[in-house]
Write a protein that holds these residues in place. Sequence first.
Motif, PDB file in Angstrom:
ATOM      1  N   ASN A  56       2.411 -20.902   9.503  1.00  0.00           N
ATOM      2  CA  ASN A  56       1.771 -21.726   8.485  1.00  0.00           C
ATOM      3  C   ASN A  56       0.951 -20.871   7.518  1.00  0.00           C
ATOM      4  O   ASN A  56       0.924 -21.135   6.314  1.00  0.00           O
ATOM      5  N   PHE A  57       0.281 -19.861   8.046  1.00  0.00           N
ATOM      6  CA  PHE A  57      -0.459 -18.949   7.164  1.00  0.00           C
ATOM      7  C   PHE A  57       0.497 -18.218   6.235  1.00  0.00           C
ATOM      8  O   PHE A  57       0.227 -18.084   5.026  1.00  0.00           O
ATOM      9  N   ASP A  58       1.615 -17.754   6.767  1.00  0.00           N
ATOM     10  CA  ASP A  58       2.595 -17.033   5.958  1.00  0.00           C
ATOM     11  C   ASP A  58       3.083 -17.903   4.804  1.00  0.00           C
ATOM     12  O   ASP A  58       3.200 -17.427   3.661  1.00  0.00           O
ATOM     13  N   ARG A  59       3.354 -19.157   5.069  1.00  0.00           N
ATOM     14  CA  ARG A  59       3.824 -20.060   4.022  1.00  0.00           C
ATOM     15  C   ARG A  59       2.750 -20.280   2.951  1.00  0.00           C
ATOM     16  O   ARG A  59       3.050 -20.341   1.758  1.00  0.00           O
ATOM     17  N   LEU A  64       0.943 -18.359  -3.072  1.00  0.00           N
ATOM     18  CA  LEU A  64      -0.151 -17.878  -3.917  1.00  0.00           C
ATOM     19  C   LEU A  64       0.043 -16.479  -4.479  1.00  0.00           C
ATOM     20  O   LEU A  64      -0.735 -16.054  -5.334  1.00  0.00           O
ATOM     21  N   ILE A  65       1.049 -15.753  -4.020  1.00  0.00           N
ATOM     22  CA  ILE A  65       1.137 -14.326  -4.376  1.00  0.00           C
ATOM     23  C   ILE A  65       2.036 -14.065  -5.580  1.00  0.00           C
ATOM     24  O   ILE A  65       2.701 -13.040  -5.654  1.00  0.00           O
ATOM     25  N   GLN A  66       2.023 -14.955  -6.532  1.00  0.00           N
ATOM     26  CA  GLN A  66       2.774 -14.737  -7.764  1.00  0.00           C
ATOM     27  C   GLN A  66       1.904 -13.936  -8.740  1.00  0.00           C
ATOM     28  O   GLN A  66       0.806 -14.331  -9.068  1.00  0.00           O
ATOM     29  N   SER A  75     -14.287 -13.431   7.869  1.00  0.00           N
ATOM     30  CA  SER A  75     -14.218 -13.664   9.309  1.00  0.00           C
ATOM     31  C   SER A  75     -12.783 -13.791   9.824  1.00  0.00           C
ATOM     32  O   SER A  75     -11.994 -12.859   9.721  1.00  0.00           O
ATOM     33  N   GLN A  76     -12.411 -14.954  10.363  1.00  0.00           N
ATOM     34  CA  GLN A  76     -11.060 -15.111  10.908  1.00  0.00           C
ATOM     35  C   GLN A  76     -10.006 -15.001   9.809  1.00  0.00           C
ATOM     36  O   GLN A  76      -8.882 -14.556  10.066  1.00  0.00           O
ATOM     37  N   GLY A  77     -10.364 -15.380   8.602  1.00  0.00           N
ATOM     38  CA  GLY A  77      -9.419 -15.237   7.496  1.00  0.00           C
ATOM     39  C   GLY A  77      -8.986 -13.802   7.303  1.00  0.00           C
ATOM     40  O   GLY A  77      -7.834 -13.517   6.960  1.00  0.00           O
ATOM     41  N   ALA A  78      -9.911 -12.853   7.532  1.00  0.00           N
ATOM     42  CA  ALA A  78      -9.580 -11.435   7.427  1.00  0.00           C
ATOM     43  C   ALA A  78      -8.585 -11.021   8.507  1.00  0.00           C
ATOM     44  O   ALA A  78      -7.720 -10.172   8.274  1.00  0.00           O
ATOM     45  N   LEU A  79      -8.708 -11.606   9.684  1.00  0.00           N
ATOM     46  CA  LEU A  79      -7.759 -11.320  10.770  1.00  0.00           C
ATOM     47  C   LEU A  79      -6.352 -11.777  10.405  1.00  0.00           C
ATOM     48  O   LEU A  79      -5.372 -11.033  10.548  1.00  0.00           O
ATOM     49  N   TYR A  80      -6.246 -13.022   9.956  1.00  0.00           N
ATOM     50  CA  TYR A  80      -4.940 -13.529   9.527  1.00  0.00           C
ATOM     51  C   TYR A  80      -4.329 -12.602   8.477  1.00  0.00           C
ATOM     52  O   TYR A  80      -3.135 -12.269   8.526  1.00  0.00           O
ATOM     53  N   LEU A  81      -5.152 -12.190   7.526  1.00  0.00           N
ATOM     54  CA  LEU A  81      -4.655 -11.372   6.429  1.00  0.00           C
ATOM     55  C   LEU A  81      -4.166 -10.015   6.905  1.00  0.00           C
ATOM     56  O   LEU A  81      -3.103  -9.541   6.478  1.00  0.00           O
ATOM     57  N   GLN A  82      -4.921  -9.347   7.789  1.00  0.00           N
ATOM     58  CA  GLN A  82      -4.506  -8.013   8.254  1.00  0.00           C
ATOM     59  C   GLN A  82      -3.184  -8.076   9.004  1.00  0.00           C
ATOM     60  O   GLN A  82      -2.322  -7.201   8.836  1.00  0.00           O
ATOM     61  N   LEU A  83      -2.994  -9.092   9.808  1.00  0.00           N
ATOM     62  CA  LEU A  83      -1.748  -9.224  10.551  1.00  0.00           C
ATOM     63  C   LEU A  83      -0.597  -9.582   9.623  1.00  0.00           C
ATOM     64  O   LEU A  83       0.547  -9.175   9.848  1.00  0.00           O
ATOM     65  N   TRP A  84      -0.903 -10.314   8.553  1.00  0.00           N
ATOM     66  CA  TRP A  84       0.109 -10.620   7.541  1.00  0.00           C
ATOM     67  C   TRP A  84       0.522  -9.353   6.802  1.00  0.00           C
ATOM     68  O   TRP A  84       1.714  -9.115   6.544  1.00  0.00           O
ATOM     69  N   LEU A  85      -0.442  -8.508   6.458  1.00  0.00           N
ATOM     70  CA  LEU A  85      -0.148  -7.268   5.745  1.00  0.00           C
ATOM     71  C   LEU A  85       0.707  -6.319   6.586  1.00  0.00           C
ATOM     72  O   LEU A  85       1.474  -5.522   6.043  1.00  0.00           O
ATOM     73  N   GLU A  86       0.575  -6.394   7.902  1.00  0.00           N
ATOM     74  CA  GLU A  86       1.338  -5.513   8.786  1.00  0.00           C
ATOM     75  C   GLU A  86       2.836  -5.783   8.716  1.00  0.00           C
ATOM     76  O   GLU A  86       3.641  -4.882   8.945  1.00  0.00           O
ATOM     77  N   LYS A  87       3.220  -6.992   8.389  1.00  0.00           N
ATOM     78  CA  LYS A  87       4.645  -7.328   8.429  1.00  0.00           C
ATOM     79  C   LYS A  87       5.225  -7.671   7.062  1.00  0.00           C
ATOM     80  O   LYS A  87       6.427  -7.907   6.942  1.00  0.00           O
ATOM     81  N   ASN A  88       4.383  -7.719   6.022  1.00  0.00           N
ATOM     82  CA  ASN A  88       4.867  -8.036   4.685  1.00  0.00           C
ATOM     83  C   ASN A  88       4.672  -6.826   3.780  1.00  0.00           C
ATOM     84  O   ASN A  88       3.601  -6.221   3.750  1.00  0.00           O
ATOM     85  N   LYS A  89       5.702  -6.496   3.015  1.00  0.00           N
ATOM     86  CA  LYS A  89       5.671  -5.285   2.186  1.00  0.00           C
ATOM     87  C   LYS A  89       5.336  -5.587   0.731  1.00  0.00           C
ATOM     88  O   LYS A  89       4.475  -4.941   0.147  1.00  0.00           O
TER      89      LYS A  89
END
Length: 237
Positions: A56-59, A64-66, A75-89
Motif C-alpha cells: 500500500n505504501f508503494d502504491r 506522487l513521484i511524477q 518517524s515511522q514514515g522515514a522507515l517506510y521510505l528507506q525500505l522503499w528506496l532499497e528496492k526502487n531505482k
Amino acid sequence: MPLKIIIIHGLNNNMNSFIPLAHSLKALGYVPEMLCLPGHGSNREETRHIKTATENFDRSMEKLIQGPYAVIAFSQGALYLQLWLEKNKLPLPKAQVLLAPALFIRHLMKLDMLMSKLPSFMFIPSPMPRKLRRYNSLNIWEYRTLFNKAKEFQKINTPMKIPTLILVDPRDELVDAQNMKSVLDNRQSGAQIEFYERKYLQGRRPGKYHILFHPDYFTPDDWDHFIAKISCFFSVE
C-alpha cells in the motif's frame, strides 16, 4: 519549476498535524504534497500484515513521484521510505530530510519481545498528543509493524541512496539518537546527522522531544530556523 516535497507522517499522526509544515514550505516556493501511511486512512487493517502495508505504501508513492521531488519523512514514515528506496531505482527523490526517524528505537529488542507475548488485538493508549494523533489507542500489531520495519532497516549495510539530512532531538523518547548516529557514521551511510536540541521544552508532557515537525514544539524563531535549515539543504542538494 518549483520543487515538489512529499511529506510523510509517522505512526498515529493525523494529516492535519502536518499542515503547518506544509504551509511553511509553500511560503518558500515549494509544492508540498502529503502521503497518508497505510492504516491511517479509511482502512486501519492495512498494517496488520507487513506485506500488505508495504504494498500500500508503494502504491501511494507511485502516485506522487511524477517530476522532480524531494521528501520529508517523520518517524515511522522515514522507515517506510528507506525500505522503499532499497528496492526502487527510478525516479529517486532529489534529497530527503528525515525528522526523528525511527530507524533505531530505544530498547527495541525488549519492546519487541514484550509485544510478541501480548495478544495482537490488545490496545495501548497512545502517547501522541490529541491534536496530533489519528487514533486514541494503538493495537499491538501496529507496534509490531513499527518494530519489524526497524529491524529490517538495521540489516541494511549500504550507504543512503540519496543525499540525506537527519534531524533528531538527542532527548527523543522513541529514537535512540546516539546509537543511530554511531551506527550510521560507522556504516559510512553518507547521511548528515544533526542533533536538534530544544531545551525550552522542559516541563512539557512526555513524548515532546520526539515531535520534531510541529510549530507548537518550537519557539517562533526556532521554527523559522528549522524550516530554513531544511530549505537550505534542499537548495544545495
